[in-house]
Each structure stands twice: as structure tokens, then as C-alpha cells.
Design an enzyme around this catalytic site. Sequence first.
Site, PDB file in Angstrom:
ATOM      1  N   ARG A   1      10.083  74.934  -9.691  1.00  0.00           N
ATOM      2  CA  ARG A   1       7.856  74.491  -9.345  1.00  0.00           C
ATOM      3  C   ARG A   1       7.637  73.288  -9.213  1.00  0.00           C
ATOM      4  O   ARG A   1       8.192  72.203 -10.295  1.00  0.00           O
ATOM      5  CB  ARG A   1       7.460  75.369 -10.028  1.00  0.00           C
ATOM      6  CG  ARG A   1       7.487  76.985  -9.607  1.00  0.00           C
ATOM      7  CD  ARG A   1       6.532  77.601 -10.749  1.00  0.00           C
ATOM      8  NE  ARG A   1       4.864  77.495 -11.342  1.00  0.00           N
ATOM      9  CZ  ARG A   1       4.614  78.342 -10.397  1.00  0.00           C
ATOM     10  NH1 ARG A   1       4.559  78.993  -9.477  1.00  0.00           N
ATOM     11  NH2 ARG A   1       3.122  78.023 -10.513  1.00  0.00           N
TER      12      ARG A   1
ATOM     13  N   HIS B   1      17.846  65.535 -10.303  1.00  0.00           N
ATOM     14  CA  HIS B   1      17.427  65.828  -9.152  1.00  0.00           C
ATOM     15  C   HIS B   1      19.504  65.576  -8.369  1.00  0.00           C
ATOM     16  O   HIS B   1      19.496  64.960  -9.145  1.00  0.00           O
ATOM     17  CB  HIS B   1      16.696  65.202  -7.839  1.00  0.00           C
ATOM     18  CG  HIS B   1      16.773  65.639  -6.834  1.00  0.00           C
ATOM     19  ND1 HIS B   1      16.241  66.744  -6.599  1.00  0.00           N
ATOM     20  CD2 HIS B   1      17.247  65.099  -5.717  1.00  0.00           C
ATOM     21  CE1 HIS B   1      16.362  67.373  -5.115  1.00  0.00           C
ATOM     22  NE2 HIS B   1      17.104  65.714  -4.620  1.00  0.00           N
TER      23      HIS B   1
ATOM     24  N   GLU C   1      25.434  64.905 -13.813  1.00  0.00           N
ATOM     25  CA  GLU C   1      24.198  66.049 -14.197  1.00  0.00           C
ATOM     26  C   GLU C   1      24.442  66.345 -15.264  1.00  0.00           C
ATOM     27  O   GLU C   1      23.746  65.371 -16.428  1.00  0.00           O
ATOM     28  CB  GLU C   1      23.987  67.216 -13.416  1.00  0.00           C
ATOM     29  CG  GLU C   1      24.007  67.121 -12.054  1.00  0.00           C
ATOM     30  CD  GLU C   1      22.935  67.928 -11.378  1.00  0.00           C
ATOM     31  OE1 GLU C   1      21.942  69.054 -11.971  1.00  0.00           O
ATOM     32  OE2 GLU C   1      23.437  68.246  -9.662  1.00  0.00           O
TER      33      GLU C   1
HETATM   34  C1  GRF Z   1      20.787  71.080 -10.195  1.00  0.00           C
HETATM   35  O1  GRF Z   1      22.102  71.123  -9.678  1.00  0.00           O
HETATM   36  C2  GRF Z   1      19.586  70.743 -10.713  1.00  0.00           C
HETATM   37  O2  GRF Z   1      20.207  68.641 -10.586  1.00  0.00           O
HETATM   38  C3  GRF Z   1      18.195  70.809  -9.163  1.00  0.00           C
HETATM   39  O3  GRF Z   1      18.754  72.194 -10.060  1.00  0.00           O
HETATM   40  C4  GRF Z   1      19.933  72.416 -10.418  1.00  0.00           C
HETATM   41  C5  GRF Z   1      20.028  73.370 -12.001  1.00  0.00           C
HETATM   42  O4  GRF Z   1      21.632  73.850 -12.307  1.00  0.00           O
HETATM   43  N1  GRF Z   1      17.964  70.181 -10.478  1.00  0.00           N
HETATM   44  P1  GRF Z   1      21.495  74.027 -13.657  1.00  0.00           P
HETATM   45  O5  GRF Z   1      20.498  75.776 -13.558  1.00  0.00           O
HETATM   46  O6  GRF Z   1      21.061  73.816 -14.749  1.00  0.00           O
HETATM   47  O7  GRF Z   1      22.647  74.969 -13.616  1.00  0.00           O
END
Ligand code: GRF
Length: 203
Positions: A90, A108, A173
Site C-alpha cells: 500500500r 524494493h 534482500e
Molecule cells: C519482496 O520482493 C520485496 O522486495 C517487495 O515485496 C516482496 C516481499 O516479499 N517489496 P516477502 O513478503 O518479504 O517475502
Amino acid sequence: MKRLGLLLSGRGSNFEAIADQVVAGRIPAEIRVVISNRPEARGLEVAQARGLNAVSIPSKGMDREAYDRLLIEELEANQVDLVCLAGFMRLLSATFVRAFPHRILNIHPSLLPAFPGLDAQKQALVHGVKITGCTVHLVDEFLDAGPIVLQAAVPVLDEDTVESLSARILQQEHIIYSEAIRIVLDGNFRIEGRRVVAVAPTG
Ligand code: GRF
């Protein structure tokens, strides 16, 4: 002890990676609350199973300002120092952003400013870039737009599918999100224009 508030909408793998680092003592903070705008989010179940304070605040059909006021209330009730968006699907209002100045992080799955918005990994494949990655940034009221704290590069392979590329980006990430949280919690940075610049620790 600093207090974290996590916001998510789905799978919650970034939340889990952060929670693991907290448990291992590698993030000097506690997770005070995990909030989902989708009651069925897997991440919320995981938070419950870990014995964390997991709160469902459904956003369906709600006006953005009214919804964000509920979020602010819950986060403030838990005296949260830093808000971490972890797959929170959101856009946040200016009211929300102003309630936590420079204290909201997002992750992201692209090297911003390339490929903001939905399906960033697919956008990268379709565009044909050879390198993509992920970005942790401070949140402002625009989509995927605030000052960048950390990025990691991930090569795009000829045989990549959206799934294989997403999986390799996700590994990065999980590493850089915790690192960025450490940087922001330590406060050893200042913001110059759009740039997040490291400063030497004081004391
Ligand atoms: C990830 O790819 C993040 O970069 C994006 O949404 C996805 C979330 O994945 N904002 P998770 O719910 O943390 O597994």
C-alpha cells in the site's frame, strides 16, 4: 532497546530474515509489532508462531487517511522507533510519513530508480537489463522514491525466468535489509539532498 514495527501484506520472508537477525543479536532492537493489512497474510501467521505481537488491521475498502491513522495509532501505542515495510502493498499517505520522519524503511526488488512499482523483476527481464538487484530506501509519500540507504546488484542470466531471478534477488534482500536497519538505528548518517551519507560515530 530500540523498537521496530514491521508492516507486511503477504509471504513475509523479509520479516523472517529480520526477525532471525534480531534473535541472533545482530540487530540491536526488538520487534514490538507486526501489522498486516491482509488478515490472511502468511507473514502474520509466522509472526504469531514466533510469539510476536501480530496485529491484523484490514485495509479493504478503507479510505487511505483513515487507514493510515489506525496504523499510526498502533505503531505509537507500541512506541515504535523505526517502521520497516516488508512487502507492504500500500502507498502511505503524507500524514503517515510525517508521523515517522526518516524513520520508515522499504525494500524494493530492483536497483531504483529503475523499475518502481509492481513486478519489478519482470520489468527488468522484459527491459533486458543485464544487472538488476534490490534497494532499501527511506520512505516518502511517493512510490519507491525516498533516499537510498543500501543497494545490492544481481546479474540477470540468459536463462532466467521471473521466478529464478526473483529468488536470487530475494537472497540479497534478506542480507541488505538487516544491514540497512543497523545503519539507520545507529544513526551514523545524514541526509544531503537525496543522498544518505555515512558519518563517523560520535563518542
Ligand atoms: C519482496 O520482493 C520485496 O522486495 C517487495 O515485496 C516482496 C516481499 O516479499 N517489496 P516477502 O513478503 O518479504 O517475502
